[in-house]
Design a protein around this motif. Structure first.
Motif, PDB file in Angstrom:
ATOM      1  N   GLY A  11       0.501  -1.068  -0.297  1.00  0.00           N
ATOM      2  CA  GLY A  11      -0.373   0.044   0.239  1.00  0.00           C
ATOM      3  C   GLY A  11       1.122   1.187   0.339  1.00  0.00           C
ATOM      4  N   ALA A  12      -0.034   2.470   0.808  1.00  0.00           N
ATOM      5  CA  ALA A  12       0.402   3.832   0.071  1.00  0.00           C
ATOM      6  C   ALA A  12       1.892   3.519   1.607  1.00  0.00           C
ATOM      7  CB  ALA A  12       0.137   4.535   1.575  1.00  0.00           C
ATOM      8  N   ILE A  13       2.129   2.987   2.855  1.00  0.00           N
ATOM      9  CA  ILE A  13       3.592   2.965   3.158  1.00  0.00           C
ATOM     10  C   ILE A  13       3.898   1.342   3.116  1.00  0.00           C
ATOM     11  CG2 ILE A  13       4.707   2.755   5.423  1.00  0.00           C
ATOM     12  CD1 ILE A  13       2.141   4.955   5.874  1.00  0.00           C
ATOM     13  N   THR A  60      -3.456   5.022 -12.363  1.00  0.00           N
ATOM     14  CA  THR A  60      -4.310   4.769 -12.369  1.00  0.00           C
ATOM     15  C   THR A  60      -4.477   6.132 -11.364  1.00  0.00           C
ATOM     16  OG1 THR A  60      -3.463   3.867 -10.196  1.00  0.00           O
ATOM     17  CG2 THR A  60      -4.270   2.041 -11.513  1.00  0.00           C
ATOM     18  N   HIS A  61      -3.840   6.897 -10.963  1.00  0.00           N
ATOM     19  CA  HIS A  61      -4.362   7.480 -10.056  1.00  0.00           C
ATOM     20  C   HIS A  61      -2.695   8.551  -9.280  1.00  0.00           C
ATOM     21  CE1 HIS A  61      -4.008   5.019  -6.732  1.00  0.00           C
ATOM     22  NE2 HIS A  61      -4.726   6.639  -5.908  1.00  0.00           N
ATOM     23  N   ILE A  62      -3.246   9.886  -8.800  1.00  0.00           N
ATOM     24  CA  ILE A  62      -2.013  11.150  -8.654  1.00  0.00           C
ATOM     25  C   ILE A  62      -1.454  10.528  -7.155  1.00  0.00           C
ATOM     26  CG2 ILE A  62      -2.048  12.006 -10.609  1.00  0.00           C
ATOM     27  CD1 ILE A  62      -3.184  14.523  -8.416  1.00  0.00           C
ATOM     28  N   PRO A  64       1.285  10.427  -4.681  1.00  0.00           N
ATOM     29  CA  PRO A  64       2.480   9.482  -4.253  1.00  0.00           C
ATOM     30  C   PRO A  64       2.361   8.289  -4.553  1.00  0.00           C
ATOM     31  CG  PRO A  64       2.068  10.881  -2.627  1.00  0.00           C
ATOM     32  CD  PRO A  64       0.795  10.583  -3.429  1.00  0.00           C
ATOM     33  N   ASP A  65       2.211   7.034  -3.806  1.00  0.00           N
ATOM     34  CA  ASP A  65       2.176   5.972  -4.589  1.00  0.00           C
ATOM     35  C   ASP A  65       2.417   5.159  -5.382  1.00  0.00           C
ATOM     36  OD1 ASP A  65       0.018   5.884  -3.248  1.00  0.00           O
ATOM     37  OD2 ASP A  65      -0.154   4.006  -2.673  1.00  0.00           O
ATOM     38  N   HIS A  66       1.893   6.030  -6.620  1.00  0.00           N
ATOM     39  CA  HIS A  66       1.510   5.363  -7.418  1.00  0.00           C
ATOM     40  C   HIS A  66       2.353   6.184  -8.959  1.00  0.00           C
ATOM     41  CE1 HIS A  66      -1.547   2.625  -6.729  1.00  0.00           C
ATOM     42  NE2 HIS A  66      -2.157   3.572  -4.967  1.00  0.00           N
ATOM     43  N   VAL A  67       2.231   7.372  -8.229  1.00  0.00           N
ATOM     44  CA  VAL A  67       3.201   8.307  -9.708  1.00  0.00           C
ATOM     45  C   VAL A  67       5.094   8.345  -9.519  1.00  0.00           C
ATOM     46  CG1 VAL A  67       1.975  10.123  -8.889  1.00  0.00           C
ATOM     47  CG2 VAL A  67       2.310   9.607 -11.144  1.00  0.00           C
ATOM     48  N   GLY A 161      -7.303  -0.625  -9.424  1.00  0.00           N
ATOM     49  CA  GLY A 161      -6.373   0.247  -8.188  1.00  0.00           C
ATOM     50  C   GLY A 161      -7.377   0.477  -7.211  1.00  0.00           C
ATOM     51  N   ASP A 162      -6.606   2.021  -6.044  1.00  0.00           N
ATOM     52  CA  ASP A 162      -7.003   2.199  -4.727  1.00  0.00           C
ATOM     53  C   ASP A 162      -8.594   1.832  -4.478  1.00  0.00           C
ATOM     54  OD1 ASP A 162      -4.417   1.748  -4.865  1.00  0.00           O
ATOM     55  OD2 ASP A 162      -4.436   3.797  -3.473  1.00  0.00           O
ATOM     56  N   ILE A 163      -9.330   1.303  -4.417  1.00  0.00           N
ATOM     57  CA  ILE A 163     -11.002   2.055  -4.136  1.00  0.00           C
ATOM     58  C   ILE A 163     -11.711   1.623  -3.651  1.00  0.00           C
ATOM     59  CG2 ILE A 163     -11.190  -0.059  -5.656  1.00  0.00           C
ATOM     60  CD1 ILE A 163     -12.710   0.177  -7.050  1.00  0.00           C
ATOM     61  N   ILE A 221      -4.470  -6.877  -3.514  1.00  0.00           N
ATOM     62  CA  ILE A 221      -2.861  -6.228  -3.895  1.00  0.00           C
ATOM     63  C   ILE A 221      -3.530  -5.152  -2.771  1.00  0.00           C
ATOM     64  CG2 ILE A 221      -3.793  -4.889  -5.618  1.00  0.00           C
ATOM     65  CD1 ILE A 221      -0.566  -5.783  -6.973  1.00  0.00           C
ATOM     66  N   HIS A 222      -2.452  -4.355  -2.781  1.00  0.00           N
ATOM     67  CA  HIS A 222      -2.147  -3.093  -1.837  1.00  0.00           C
ATOM     68  C   HIS A 222      -2.195  -2.750  -0.236  1.00  0.00           C
ATOM     69  CE1 HIS A 222      -2.722   0.885  -1.223  1.00  0.00           C
ATOM     70  NE2 HIS A 222      -2.733   1.620  -2.303  1.00  0.00           N
ATOM     71  N   PHE A 223      -1.501  -4.255   0.472  1.00  0.00           N
ATOM     72  CA  PHE A 223      -1.534  -4.210   1.358  1.00  0.00           C
ATOM     73  C   PHE A 223      -1.012  -3.180   2.464  1.00  0.00           C
ATOM     74  CE2 PHE A 223      -1.121  -8.370  -1.275  1.00  0.00           C
ATOM     75  CZ  PHE A 223      -3.044  -9.003  -0.509  1.00  0.00           C
TER      76      PHE A 223
HETATM   77 ZN    ZN Z   1      -1.646   3.452  -3.139  1.00  0.00          ZN
END
Ligand code: ZN
Ligand code: ZN
Length: 268
Positions: A11-13, A60-62, A64-67, A161-163, A221-223
């Motif tokens: 995930g993000a972290i 997928t979106h902006i 930080p963890d994705h771009v 994506g994240d959702i 995904i995105h744990f």
């Molecule tokens: Zn994310």
């Protein structure tokens, strides 16, 4: 289309064993990168994939963890005479242009040229040169798009994506054979932090959603890396409601994309 490669599953972290989520579709000749966290270039090398073969990047979106790795990726490819197509929503493309401009990566001297492709909601487009894709507007962030891919006229693959839980995700595309979906944590963390439900999905809900949508192969995904839980807990919660094939990926895993994926025994 031969292979799906998991550059990151976190995930993000990130966790020490899970980088931010990013995928690669590998057709042997071309690579399509889906999302671009900071270590995409290194992860590609670790998987023996040549970053110079990337033809397209779908963002997928902006968040930080994705771009945030996009400038670093272009910088790492700056000596190669190539064109890389970046796909995303209007907001994503505007953001990516600004981000690359900040580092002067759209200048003439950078040999790796970037072509921007603005994708509207529900747009049918070619994720060059591999396959046709359809975008799906999703409610995680104003820039968010999910993507449905038709692989070799054989398999339908949907990446959320994240959702948060969002049943309209499946509208118009029928039952996806393969669903790669946000599964940020087990349900107990969502009970503890209820606002998470507005942005992400927990494993108990994901199992229900996938079963209702008739998914044949589910890939969570995105744990979240900052919470303490095991993949066994994720698996147990999903399986409470979902009966078909479940694959819980690790970073650097690769999956051969063929119809046999839908029938083979679980790989967790
Ligand atoms: Zn994310
Ligand atoms: Zn996000």
């Amino acid at each position: 289309m031969n292979e799906l490669c998991f550059l990151g599953t976190g995930g993000a972290i990130p966790h020490k064993n899970r980088s931010n989520a990013a995928l690669v579709l590998n057709s042997q000749e071309d690579l399509v990168l889906i999302d671009c966290p900071g270590d995409a270039f290194v992860k590609l090398k670790q998987m023996n994939l040549d970053p110079r073969c990337i033809s397209s990047v779908f963002i997928t979106h902006i968040h930080p963890d994705h771009v945030y790795g996009l400038p670093s990726l272009i910088h790492s490819l700056m000596l190669n005479d190539m064109t890389l197509s970046v796909f995303g929503s209007e907001e994503t493309v505007v953001f990516c242009k600004k981000l690359l401009s900040l580092f002067n990566l759209l200048d003439e001297k950078v040999k790796c040229r970037v072509r921007f492709n603005r994708i509207g909601p529900n747009e049918h487009f070619q994720l060059l040169p591999l396959s046709w894709a359809t975008s799906i507007k999703t409610p995680h962030h104003s820039s968010s798009l999910g993507v449905f891919l038709e692989l070799n006229d054989e398999l339908g693959l949907l990446y959320s994506g994240d959702i948060p839980v969002y049943p309209p995700l499946f509208k118009g595309i029928g039952n996806p054979d393969i669903l790669i979906h946000d599964c940020s944590a087990p349900s107990r963390f969502f009970r503890k932090f209820p606002s998470l439900s507005q942005m992400h999905t927990h494993s108990l809900d994901l199992g229900k959603l996938a079963q209702q949508a008739g998914v044949k192969c589910l890939i969570p995904i995105h744990f979240f890396g900052e919470l303490d839980y095991s993949m066994e807990e994720i698996k147990t919660e999903i399986k409470e409601n979902y009966q078909n094939r479940l694959i819980i990926p690790k970073d650097l895993d690769r999956l051969r994309l063929s119809a046999s994926l839908l029938t083979t025994k679980d790989k967790t």
